[in-house]
Design a protein around this motif. Structure first.
Motif, PDB file in Angstrom:
ATOM      1  N   VAL A   4     -90.561   2.666 -96.044  1.00  0.00           N
ATOM      2  CA  VAL A   4     -89.187   2.343 -95.704  1.00  0.00           C
ATOM      3  C   VAL A   4     -88.521   3.616 -95.174  1.00  0.00           C
ATOM      4  CG1 VAL A   4     -86.962   1.557 -96.594  1.00  0.00           C
ATOM      5  CG2 VAL A   4     -89.099   0.578 -97.489  1.00  0.00           C
ATOM      6  N   SER A   9     -80.290  10.941 -92.878  1.00  0.00           N
ATOM      7  CA  SER A   9     -80.644  11.419 -94.195  1.00  0.00           C
ATOM      8  C   SER A   9     -79.396  11.854 -94.968  1.00  0.00           C
ATOM      9  CB  SER A   9     -81.620  12.594 -94.070  1.00  0.00           C
ATOM     10  OG  SER A   9     -81.952  13.095 -95.333  1.00  0.00           O
ATOM     11  N   ASN A  10     -78.512  12.495 -94.251  1.00  0.00           N
ATOM     12  CA  ASN A  10     -77.243  12.940 -94.822  1.00  0.00           C
ATOM     13  C   ASN A  10     -76.121  12.634 -93.842  1.00  0.00           C
ATOM     14  OD1 ASN A  10     -77.955  14.635 -97.384  1.00  0.00           O
ATOM     15  ND2 ASN A  10     -79.383  15.323 -95.821  1.00  0.00           N
ATOM     16  N   TYR A  33     -83.201  -4.866 -99.763  1.00  0.00           N
ATOM     17  CA  TYR A  33     -82.175  -4.622-100.773  1.00  0.00           C
ATOM     18  C   TYR A  33     -81.444  -3.322-100.451  1.00  0.00           C
ATOM     19  CZ  TYR A  33     -85.947  -7.187-103.188  1.00  0.00           C
ATOM     20  OH  TYR A  33     -86.962  -8.059-103.524  1.00  0.00           O
ATOM     21  N   TYR A  35     -79.033  -0.515-102.566  1.00  0.00           N
ATOM     22  CA  TYR A  35     -78.517  -0.034-103.843  1.00  0.00           C
ATOM     23  C   TYR A  35     -77.677   1.215-103.581  1.00  0.00           C
ATOM     24  CZ  TYR A  35     -82.183  -2.853-106.159  1.00  0.00           C
ATOM     25  OH  TYR A  35     -82.999  -3.871-106.592  1.00  0.00           O
ATOM     26  N   GLN A  37     -76.399   4.824-105.501  1.00  0.00           N
ATOM     27  CA  GLN A  37     -76.650   5.720-106.626  1.00  0.00           C
ATOM     28  C   GLN A  37     -75.546   6.763-106.649  1.00  0.00           C
ATOM     29  OE1 GLN A  37     -80.395   7.861-106.499  1.00  0.00           O
ATOM     30  NE2 GLN A  37     -80.348   8.230-108.700  1.00  0.00           N
ATOM     31  N   LEU A  43     -77.318   3.653-110.757  1.00  0.00           N
ATOM     32  CA  LEU A  43     -77.854   2.856-109.658  1.00  0.00           C
ATOM     33  C   LEU A  43     -77.309   1.438-109.728  1.00  0.00           C
ATOM     34  CD1 LEU A  43     -81.406   4.246-109.850  1.00  0.00           C
ATOM     35  CD2 LEU A  43     -80.404   3.650-107.652  1.00  0.00           C
ATOM     36  N   LEU A  91     -79.484   3.738-101.189  1.00  0.00           N
ATOM     37  CA  LEU A  91     -80.921   3.508-101.150  1.00  0.00           C
ATOM     38  C   LEU A  91     -81.213   2.108-100.628  1.00  0.00           C
ATOM     39  CD1 LEU A  91     -81.812   4.996-104.648  1.00  0.00           C
ATOM     40  CD2 LEU A  91     -82.460   5.974-102.465  1.00  0.00           C
ATOM     41  N   PHE A 108     -88.955   1.786-102.038  1.00  0.00           N
ATOM     42  CA  PHE A 108     -87.687   2.425-101.688  1.00  0.00           C
ATOM     43  C   PHE A 108     -87.839   3.420-100.550  1.00  0.00           C
ATOM     44  CE2 PHE A 108     -84.515   1.204-104.865  1.00  0.00           C
ATOM     45  CZ  PHE A 108     -85.303   0.530-105.775  1.00  0.00           C
ATOM     46  N   GLY A 109     -86.759   3.542 -99.791  1.00  0.00           N
ATOM     47  CA  GLY A 109     -86.649   4.596 -98.805  1.00  0.00           C
ATOM     48  C   GLY A 109     -86.098   5.857 -99.437  1.00  0.00           C
ATOM     49  N   PRO A 110     -85.959   6.929 -98.669  1.00  0.00           N
ATOM     50  CA  PRO A 110     -85.496   8.207 -99.205  1.00  0.00           C
ATOM     51  C   PRO A 110     -83.990   8.289 -99.386  1.00  0.00           C
ATOM     52  CG  PRO A 110     -86.020   8.441 -96.903  1.00  0.00           C
ATOM     53  CD  PRO A 110     -86.399   7.040 -97.269  1.00  0.00           C
ATOM     54  N   GLY A 111     -83.289   7.272 -98.906  1.00  0.00           N
ATOM     55  CA  GLY A 111     -81.848   7.237 -99.118  1.00  0.00           C
ATOM     56  C   GLY A 111     -81.050   8.001 -98.069  1.00  0.00           C
ATOM     57  N   THR A 112     -79.776   7.655 -97.998  1.00  0.00           N
ATOM     58  CA  THR A 112     -78.795   8.397 -97.194  1.00  0.00           C
ATOM     59  C   THR A 112     -77.752   8.935 -98.153  1.00  0.00           C
ATOM     60  OG1 THR A 112     -79.042   7.052 -95.182  1.00  0.00           O
ATOM     61  CG2 THR A 112     -76.964   8.236 -95.474  1.00  0.00           C
ATOM     62  N   ARG A 113     -77.567  10.260 -98.116  1.00  0.00           N
ATOM     63  CA  ARG A 113     -76.513  10.856 -98.944  1.00  0.00           C
ATOM     64  C   ARG A 113     -75.235  10.866 -98.133  1.00  0.00           C
ATOM     65  NH1 ARG A 113     -76.224  13.677-103.447  1.00  0.00           N
ATOM     66  NH2 ARG A 113     -78.473  14.082-103.515  1.00  0.00           N
TER      67      ARG A 113
ATOM     68  N   TYR B  37     -89.447   3.955-112.906  1.00  0.00           N
ATOM     69  CA  TYR B  37     -89.453   4.587-111.595  1.00  0.00           C
ATOM     70  C   TYR B  37     -89.242   6.080-111.774  1.00  0.00           C
ATOM     71  CZ  TYR B  37     -89.192   0.354-108.673  1.00  0.00           C
ATOM     72  OH  TYR B  37     -89.462  -0.826-108.025  1.00  0.00           O
ATOM     73  N   SER B  42     -86.764  14.818-103.817  1.00  0.00           N
ATOM     74  CA  SER B  42     -86.790  14.226-102.471  1.00  0.00           C
ATOM     75  C   SER B  42     -86.003  12.916-102.400  1.00  0.00           C
ATOM     76  CB  SER B  42     -88.233  13.961-102.037  1.00  0.00           C
ATOM     77  OG  SER B  42     -88.808  12.950-102.858  1.00  0.00           O
ATOM     78  N   ARG B  43     -85.586  12.385-103.530  1.00  0.00           N
ATOM     79  CA  ARG B  43     -84.790  11.144-103.672  1.00  0.00           C
ATOM     80  C   ARG B  43     -85.635   9.874-103.564  1.00  0.00           C
ATOM     81  NH1 ARG B  43     -80.408  13.018 -99.769  1.00  0.00           N
ATOM     82  NH2 ARG B  43     -81.295  11.452 -98.374  1.00  0.00           N
ATOM     83  N   GLN B  44     -86.886   9.988-103.185  1.00  0.00           N
ATOM     84  CA  GLN B  44     -87.725   8.798-103.031  1.00  0.00           C
ATOM     85  C   GLN B  44     -88.039   8.202-104.393  1.00  0.00           C
ATOM     86  OE1 GLN B  44     -89.448   8.355 -99.655  1.00  0.00           O
ATOM     87  NE2 GLN B  44     -89.652   6.248-100.327  1.00  0.00           N
ATOM     88  N   MET B  45     -87.623   6.968-104.612  1.00  0.00           N
ATOM     89  CA  MET B  45     -87.942   6.264-105.861  1.00  0.00           C
ATOM     90  C   MET B  45     -89.392   5.783-105.787  1.00  0.00           C
ATOM     91  SD  MET B  45     -85.216   6.025-107.879  1.00  0.00           S
ATOM     92  CE  MET B  45     -85.066   4.466-108.739  1.00  0.00           C
ATOM     93  N   ILE B  46     -90.160   6.146-106.789  1.00  0.00           N
ATOM     94  CA  ILE B  46     -91.585   5.809-106.796  1.00  0.00           C
ATOM     95  C   ILE B  46     -91.872   5.017-108.062  1.00  0.00           C
ATOM     96  CG2 ILE B  46     -93.926   6.754-106.833  1.00  0.00           C
ATOM     97  CD1 ILE B  46     -92.593   9.361-105.648  1.00  0.00           C
ATOM     98  N   PHE B  91     -86.290   6.538-114.287  1.00  0.00           N
ATOM     99  CA  PHE B  91     -85.403   5.408-114.498  1.00  0.00           C
ATOM    100  C   PHE B  91     -86.186   4.229-115.053  1.00  0.00           C
ATOM    101  CE2 PHE B  91     -81.534   6.893-112.571  1.00  0.00           C
ATOM    102  CZ  PHE B  91     -81.961   7.838-111.645  1.00  0.00           C
ATOM    103  N   PHE B 104     -80.896  -0.924-113.505  1.00  0.00           N
ATOM    104  CA  PHE B 104     -81.418   0.380-113.881  1.00  0.00           C
ATOM    105  C   PHE B 104     -80.654   0.978-115.059  1.00  0.00           C
ATOM    106  CE2 PHE B 104     -84.359   1.524-110.497  1.00  0.00           C
ATOM    107  CZ  PHE B 104     -83.984   0.710-109.445  1.00  0.00           C
ATOM    108  N   GLY B 105     -81.374   1.787-115.845  1.00  0.00           N
ATOM    109  CA  GLY B 105     -80.715   2.647-116.805  1.00  0.00           C
ATOM    110  C   GLY B 105     -80.136   3.861-116.082  1.00  0.00           C
TER     111      GLY B 105
END
Lengths: 117, 114
Positions: A4, A9-10, A33, A35, A37, A43, A91, A108-113, B37, B42-46, B91, B104-105
């Motif tokens: 994803v 990124s920011n 989806y 989300y 954070q 989250l 995310l 999940f992707g790496p998200g946008t801050r 998770y 890096s923020r990537q949820m794994i 998480f 999520f917690g």
């Protein structure tokens, strides 16, 4: 294969401006989806798309937030008239879900801050 | 509504040691899934590990295992032989069998030290 991806990124924006955040899901995944954070709220689920069905927007925090998914693939989350409390990491996730809740992993992707000044 | 509670905001463990992260949840559902998770800087949820509620056997994935106590609504994660690369936010998450939104917690920040 490719995971994803999210862009940018920011993002730093001024209060009151509109922003668009993009998500490119894994090819072939029908579910998508969003989300959020944030430090205070952890989250939170925002919105869910499944195929061509109407999205579940129950998690969107206000009417300033909207999202669309074009052609069953790329999704854009739009925040209008941004406020400082919108600052968070956004995310995106996708899954091959066709039915059955948690039986499908959400990738999940790496998200946008997003920072609203 | 389902709630997920992680009572340990921060934890630290030495390399090669074992650490257990706690998670409790509240639900009236009988069929659901639980997840751990990992989120590195890096923020990537794994996804680390997944447990189906109808399975009594605890899930394991290499150095990661869970202790799932359905009656107590407890779902802890054990990391054996901790490695520096395990440093991350962890998480705990819940999803109903018929649902799609992960709950999520608040997360546990784990630091693995040399």
């Amino acid at each position: 294969g490719a995971g994803v991806s999210q862009s940018p990124s920011n993002k730093v924006t001024e209060k009151g401006k509109d922003v668009e955040l993009r998500c490119d899901p894994i090819s072939g995944h029908t579910a998508l989806y969003w989300y959020r954070q944030s430090l205070g709220q952890g989250l939170e689920f925002l919105i869910y798309f499944q195929g061509n069905s109407a999205p579940d927007k129950s998690g969107l925090p206000s009417d300033r937030f909207s999202a669309e998914r074009t052609g069953g693939s790329v999704s854009t989350l739009t925040i209008q008239r941004t406020q400082q409390e919108d600052s968070a990491v956004y995310l995106c996730a996708s899954s091959p879900r066709t039915s059955g809740g948690g039986s499908y992993e959400q990738y999940f992707g790496p998200g946008t801050r997003l920072t609203v000044t | 509504a389902q709630t997920v509670t992680q009572s340990q905001p921060e934890m630290s463990v030495q390399e090669a040691e074992t650490v257990t992260l706690s998670c409790t949840y509240d639900t009236s559902e009988n069929n659901y899934y639980l997840f751990w998770y990992k989120q590195p800087p890096s923020r990537q949820m794994i996804l680390v590990i997944r447990q189906e509620a109808y399975k009594q056997q605890n899930a394991t994935e290499n150095r990661f295992s869970v202790n799932f106590q359905k009656a107590a609504k407890s779902f802890s994660l054990k990391i054996s032989d901790s490695q520096l690369g395990d440093t991350a936010m962890y998480f705990c998450a819940f999803i109903r069998n018929s649902g799609y939104a992960l709950n999520f917690g608040k997360g546990t920040s784990l630091l693995v030290t040399p």
